[in-house]
Design an enzyme around this catalytic site. Sequence first.
Site, PDB file in Angstrom:
ATOM      1  N   GLU A 148       0.799  -1.091   0.130  1.00  0.00           N
ATOM      2  CA  GLU A 148       0.014  -0.026   0.033  1.00  0.00           C
ATOM      3  C   GLU A 148       0.949   1.306  -0.132  1.00  0.00           C
ATOM      4  OE1 GLU A 148      -4.009  -1.479   2.335  1.00  0.00           O
ATOM      5  OE2 GLU A 148      -2.571   0.026   3.358  1.00  0.00           O
ATOM      6  N   LEU A 149       1.918   1.326   0.743  1.00  0.00           N
ATOM      7  CA  LEU A 149       2.767   2.455   0.755  1.00  0.00           C
ATOM      8  C   LEU A 149       3.487   2.684  -0.477  1.00  0.00           C
ATOM      9  CD1 LEU A 149       3.962   4.366   3.045  1.00  0.00           C
ATOM     10  CD2 LEU A 149       6.021   2.887   3.190  1.00  0.00           C
TER      11      LEU A 149
END
Length: 350
Positions: A86-87
């Site tokens: 996600e990052l």
Amino acid sequence: MAASSSVRTTPTGPQVFINFRGKDMRNGFISFLEPAMREANINVFIDKDEVVGTDLVNLFVRIQESRVAVVIFSKDYTSSEWCLDELAQIKDCIDQGGLNVIPIFYKLAPSSVEELKGGFGDSFRVLKCKYKDEPERTQKWEEALKSIPKIKGLTLSEKSDRNEREFMNETIFEIQRSLSQIAVKGNPKVESNSLGGFMVPARRLVITHAENLEKWTWSAIYDKADIEIATMINTHSLIKINGDFHTRKLIPGKKYEVVFLVRLDDTSLGWKNDVTLTLKLVMGDKTGNEKEKKLCLDEYIGENWVDILVGEFEAPPKKEDAKIFFSMCQYVDTDKKSGLVVKGFAIRPA
């Protein structure tokens, strides 16, 4: 996968995505932050199901749909490939200019993240070794971990004197400020209709204290198109909402009316005193005429959107280069006022 909420209305503004390590945060800080954000009318998305094997594509779409991402770094963050994927997607969206990010360092030093120090760094190296056959993926993780902490964020140190509620309130304030800055960058359009009228959104109005997040909030609704609205939270200040419009877009000799498009929530307070509505038509040579009237808004509390008639005027010849100026004011600053929602104003044939 977003949480259900007991808040009376569903937030509809720009989406805020929260990236966090569920094991560290789900039953603690996040369990208080999420409902508080919804209570503050923030449209938050949180993935609730870190199930092994779940396709991340839908989450990547959610990130792309968001305007703000809140990244909460915690001690065990780097033990989750889910968080790091996600990052990396969040960094991609930042690089493309479509996402604002607020990094939060929860009981963790920013340097531990950026420099991959201590247990935080050790966990990352273990995970990197696990995925040594996917060097491109782990490289994206590392680049995101080094770049995102450089963005100004918020820190709650492990030995901080502040309690988590104070830190939560500060976090919500920063999210609201980020959303407000996004909205200000926009250029709201004047919409015309087939009847020869014009609807102008609230962002084109001058609303006293509109950028003070303790007094007003900005959010979005869908009404044939996305429209930003301004909601009064709590103020003892004088109320003044001003607007203007050039008459060159109007048909000369035709009569028009000017209305504010507003709503007063069920819980609205402080509207028993009249507001003053003013309409002024000013010609190119600075001559003009002004009309003023008073109206009590209290009777509109609890209704849907209502048209507050400011006044009527006849459109002058285009050569006059005329403008109309209009306002809604309340000069009482001793009563607490809240609940006024402003959609914008309309100018339409009378």
